[in-house]
Structure formats: structure tokens, C-alpha cells
Design a protein around this motif. Structure first.
Motif, PDB file in Angstrom:
ATOM      1  N   ARG A 182      -5.285   7.634   3.821  1.00  0.00           N
ATOM      2  CA  ARG A 182      -4.995   8.792   3.160  1.00  0.00           C
ATOM      3  C   ARG A 182      -4.334   9.857   3.864  1.00  0.00           C
ATOM      4  NH1 ARG A 182     -10.375  11.730   0.594  1.00  0.00           N
ATOM      5  NH2 ARG A 182     -10.193  10.202  -0.753  1.00  0.00           N
ATOM      6  N   LEU A 183      -3.093  10.266   3.380  1.00  0.00           N
ATOM      7  CA  LEU A 183      -2.549  11.456   4.117  1.00  0.00           C
ATOM      8  C   LEU A 183      -2.859  12.752   3.461  1.00  0.00           C
ATOM      9  CD1 LEU A 183      -0.063  12.067   6.104  1.00  0.00           C
ATOM     10  CD2 LEU A 183       1.285  12.086   4.358  1.00  0.00           C
ATOM     11  N   ILE A 184      -3.511  13.588   4.504  1.00  0.00           N
ATOM     12  CA  ILE A 184      -4.129  14.761   4.252  1.00  0.00           C
ATOM     13  C   ILE A 184      -3.141  15.997   4.908  1.00  0.00           C
ATOM     14  CG2 ILE A 184      -6.214  16.162   4.688  1.00  0.00           C
ATOM     15  CD1 ILE A 184      -7.707  13.460   5.090  1.00  0.00           C
ATOM     16  N   ASP A 185      -3.043  17.078   4.098  1.00  0.00           N
ATOM     17  CA  ASP A 185      -2.379  18.470   4.615  1.00  0.00           C
ATOM     18  C   ASP A 185      -3.423  19.258   4.564  1.00  0.00           C
ATOM     19  OD1 ASP A 185      -0.702  20.209   4.945  1.00  0.00           O
ATOM     20  OD2 ASP A 185       0.895  19.601   3.280  1.00  0.00           O
ATOM     21  N   THR A 186      -3.504  19.885   5.749  1.00  0.00           N
ATOM     22  CA  THR A 186      -4.683  20.959   5.823  1.00  0.00           C
ATOM     23  C   THR A 186      -4.371  21.983   7.067  1.00  0.00           C
ATOM     24  OG1 THR A 186      -7.028  21.529   5.836  1.00  0.00           O
ATOM     25  CG2 THR A 186      -6.238  19.627   7.288  1.00  0.00           C
ATOM     26  N   PHE A 233      -9.840   4.760   6.348  1.00  0.00           N
ATOM     27  CA  PHE A 233     -11.295   4.466   6.437  1.00  0.00           C
ATOM     28  C   PHE A 233     -11.482   2.991   6.057  1.00  0.00           C
ATOM     29  CE2 PHE A 233     -14.777   3.849   3.048  1.00  0.00           C
ATOM     30  CZ  PHE A 233     -15.895   4.067   3.780  1.00  0.00           C
ATOM     31  N   GLN A 234     -12.492   2.228   6.636  1.00  0.00           N
ATOM     32  CA  GLN A 234     -12.766   0.722   6.672  1.00  0.00           C
ATOM     33  C   GLN A 234     -14.042   0.555   6.350  1.00  0.00           C
ATOM     34  OE1 GLN A 234     -11.664  -1.589  10.011  1.00  0.00           O
ATOM     35  NE2 GLN A 234     -11.477  -3.459   8.454  1.00  0.00           N
ATOM     36  N   TRP A 235     -14.411  -0.175   5.412  1.00  0.00           N
ATOM     37  CA  TRP A 235     -15.897  -0.808   4.952  1.00  0.00           C
ATOM     38  C   TRP A 235     -16.207  -2.045   5.031  1.00  0.00           C
ATOM     39  CZ3 TRP A 235     -11.981   0.693   1.760  1.00  0.00           C
ATOM     40  CH2 TRP A 235     -11.468  -0.097   0.705  1.00  0.00           C
ATOM     41  N   GLU A 236     -17.482  -2.504   4.916  1.00  0.00           N
ATOM     42  CA  GLU A 236     -18.038  -3.737   5.328  1.00  0.00           C
ATOM     43  C   GLU A 236     -17.351  -4.566   3.983  1.00  0.00           C
ATOM     44  OE1 GLU A 236     -21.838  -4.529   5.917  1.00  0.00           O
ATOM     45  OE2 GLU A 236     -21.946  -2.699   7.057  1.00  0.00           O
ATOM     46  N   PRO A 237     -16.983  -5.779   4.048  1.00  0.00           N
ATOM     47  CA  PRO A 237     -16.514  -6.901   3.086  1.00  0.00           C
ATOM     48  C   PRO A 237     -17.830  -6.789   2.061  1.00  0.00           C
ATOM     49  CG  PRO A 237     -15.973  -7.616   5.016  1.00  0.00           C
ATOM     50  CD  PRO A 237     -16.857  -6.558   5.382  1.00  0.00           C
ATOM     51  N   GLY A 238     -17.559  -7.112   0.657  1.00  0.00           N
ATOM     52  CA  GLY A 238     -18.452  -6.933  -0.224  1.00  0.00           C
ATOM     53  C   GLY A 238     -18.942  -5.695  -0.807  1.00  0.00           C
ATOM     54  N   LYS A 273     -15.380  18.091   6.876  1.00  0.00           N
ATOM     55  CA  LYS A 273     -15.943  17.826   5.720  1.00  0.00           C
ATOM     56  C   LYS A 273     -15.470  16.318   5.214  1.00  0.00           C
ATOM     57  CE  LYS A 273     -17.632  22.542   4.410  1.00  0.00           C
ATOM     58  NZ  LYS A 273     -17.832  23.122   3.385  1.00  0.00           N
ATOM     59  N   VAL A 274     -14.249  16.292   5.161  1.00  0.00           N
ATOM     60  CA  VAL A 274     -13.706  15.235   4.320  1.00  0.00           C
ATOM     61  C   VAL A 274     -13.810  13.828   5.307  1.00  0.00           C
ATOM     62  CG1 VAL A 274     -11.359  15.389   5.118  1.00  0.00           C
ATOM     63  CG2 VAL A 274     -11.824  14.483   2.701  1.00  0.00           C
ATOM     64  N   SER A 275     -13.871  14.103   6.638  1.00  0.00           N
ATOM     65  CA  SER A 275     -13.826  12.905   7.383  1.00  0.00           C
ATOM     66  C   SER A 275     -15.433  12.468   7.442  1.00  0.00           C
ATOM     67  CB  SER A 275     -13.253  13.213   8.784  1.00  0.00           C
ATOM     68  OG  SER A 275     -14.233  14.104   9.427  1.00  0.00           O
ATOM     69  N   SER A 276     -16.246  13.278   7.208  1.00  0.00           N
ATOM     70  CA  SER A 276     -17.833  12.923   7.399  1.00  0.00           C
ATOM     71  C   SER A 276     -18.561  12.555   6.152  1.00  0.00           C
ATOM     72  CB  SER A 276     -18.256  14.136   8.150  1.00  0.00           C
ATOM     73  OG  SER A 276     -18.613  15.354   7.131  1.00  0.00           O
ATOM     74  N   MET A 277     -17.870  12.690   5.053  1.00  0.00           N
ATOM     75  CA  MET A 277     -18.633  12.340   3.703  1.00  0.00           C
ATOM     76  C   MET A 277     -18.631  10.793   3.552  1.00  0.00           C
ATOM     77  SD  MET A 277     -15.733  13.217   0.720  1.00  0.00           S
ATOM     78  CE  MET A 277     -15.946  14.969   0.859  1.00  0.00           C
ATOM     79  N   TRP A 278     -17.936  10.099   4.211  1.00  0.00           N
ATOM     80  CA  TRP A 278     -18.165   8.887   3.999  1.00  0.00           C
ATOM     81  C   TRP A 278     -18.631   7.862   5.163  1.00  0.00           C
ATOM     82  CZ3 TRP A 278     -16.496   6.622  -0.538  1.00  0.00           C
ATOM     83  CH2 TRP A 278     -15.892   7.235  -1.425  1.00  0.00           C
ATOM     84  N   ASP A 306     -21.878   7.144   6.445  1.00  0.00           N
ATOM     85  CA  ASP A 306     -22.647   6.191   5.863  1.00  0.00           C
ATOM     86  C   ASP A 306     -22.252   5.033   5.465  1.00  0.00           C
ATOM     87  OD1 ASP A 306     -22.028   7.874   3.824  1.00  0.00           O
ATOM     88  OD2 ASP A 306     -24.295   7.469   2.998  1.00  0.00           O
ATOM     89  N   LEU A 307     -21.060   4.984   5.057  1.00  0.00           N
ATOM     90  CA  LEU A 307     -20.702   3.981   4.191  1.00  0.00           C
ATOM     91  C   LEU A 307     -19.531   3.037   4.915  1.00  0.00           C
ATOM     92  CD1 LEU A 307     -19.983   5.655   0.842  1.00  0.00           C
ATOM     93  CD2 LEU A 307     -21.841   4.033   1.438  1.00  0.00           C
ATOM     94  N   GLY A 308     -19.005   3.711   6.101  1.00  0.00           N
ATOM     95  CA  GLY A 308     -17.946   2.860   6.889  1.00  0.00           C
ATOM     96  C   GLY A 308     -17.388   3.569   7.998  1.00  0.00           C
ATOM     97  N   TYR A 309     -16.383   3.394   8.688  1.00  0.00           N
ATOM     98  CA  TYR A 309     -15.755   3.852   9.574  1.00  0.00           C
ATOM     99  C   TYR A 309     -14.390   4.534   9.419  1.00  0.00           C
ATOM    100  CZ  TYR A 309     -13.464   3.988  14.396  1.00  0.00           C
ATOM    101  OH  TYR A 309     -12.932   4.493  15.556  1.00  0.00           O
ATOM    102  N   THR A 310     -14.399   5.658   9.807  1.00  0.00           N
ATOM    103  CA  THR A 310     -13.258   6.834   9.759  1.00  0.00           C
ATOM    104  C   THR A 310     -12.641   6.821  10.945  1.00  0.00           C
ATOM    105  OG1 THR A 310     -14.149   7.842   7.572  1.00  0.00           O
ATOM    106  CG2 THR A 310     -12.393   8.739   8.740  1.00  0.00           C
ATOM    107  N   GLU A 311     -11.297   6.759  11.035  1.00  0.00           N
ATOM    108  CA  GLU A 311     -10.435   7.184  12.130  1.00  0.00           C
ATOM    109  C   GLU A 311      -9.459   8.299  11.476  1.00  0.00           C
ATOM    110  OE1 GLU A 311      -7.941   4.783  14.556  1.00  0.00           O
ATOM    111  OE2 GLU A 311      -9.179   2.988  14.128  1.00  0.00           O
ATOM    112  N   MET A 312      -9.175   9.417  12.152  1.00  0.00           N
ATOM    113  CA  MET A 312      -8.453  10.409  11.933  1.00  0.00           C
ATOM    114  C   MET A 312      -7.129  10.898  12.946  1.00  0.00           C
ATOM    115  SD  MET A 312      -8.124  12.815   8.925  1.00  0.00           S
ATOM    116  CE  MET A 312     -10.076  12.691   8.596  1.00  0.00           C
TER     117      MET A 312
END
Length: 93
Positions: free
Chosen positions: A54-58, A15-20, A66-71, A73-79
Motif C-alpha cells: 500500500r502506497l500511503i501519502d501523509t 503487510f503479510q499474513w499467515e497462509p489460510g 494508527k494505520v500501521s498498528s491496526m493490523w 494482531d493479524l500479521g506483520y507490517t513493514e513501513m
């Protein structure tokens, strides 16, 4: 087992977010409730960038979504699905 398959799988979430936005992200992370069906094995914060690994076991694709989409609006997630290198080498022999 859960809804998604025969056995749990490991996924590396990046998960990566904008500086600041680091203070805001860390505050929200401390309040985060991980969905049922997700085990966070470990989590690391990159020291030189605005990124969390984050290392996830599922075995539950719904919980993974759910866990990948909850963020979102705040940044970019790769899974990415991952496996231990030693296990991968054994499978390739």
C-alpha cells in the motif's frame, strides 16, 4: 499541512499474513476505515504470497502510526519512506 511536517511524504506499507487467513484478511480489508490524515495512493495484492503493498501519502505521524498498528494482531507490517526515482536522482545530482 498536518501535524508532522512541511509537506506530505510517501510511505510503502507491506503487510503479510499467515497462509489460510486470506479470506478473513480480505473481508476485514473491505470493512476497513482508513484514519483521517492518510491518503491511500494505491494498493496491490501479491499474487504469489500472502502480502499487500500500500502506497500511503501523509504528513501526520499519528495517523501513520494508527494505520500501521491496526493490523498488528493479524500479521506483520513493514513501513518504509519512499520517493519517486526520478525525484531522487534529481536530488542526488
Amino acid at each position: 499541512m498536518g501535524k508532522g511536517g512541511d509537506k506530505p511524504m510517501l510511505f510503502m506499507s507491506m503487510f503479510q499474513w499467515e497462509p489460510g487467513k486470506t479470506d478473513e484478511i480480505m473481508e476485514l480489508r473491505m470493512k476497513e476505515s482508513v484514519p483521517s490524515g492518510i491518503k491511500v495512493v494505491s494498493e496491490w495484492v501479491a499474487l504469489e504470497t500472502n502480502m499487500v503493498f500500500r502506497l500511503i501519502d501523509t504528513d501526520d505521524p499519528v495517523a501513520l502510526l494508527k494505520v500501521s498498528s491496526m493490523w498488528a494482531d493479524l500479521g506483520y507490517t513493514e513501513m518504509h519512506p519512499v520517493m519517486n526515482s526520478v525525484d531522487a536522482i534529481k536530488l542526488l545530482k
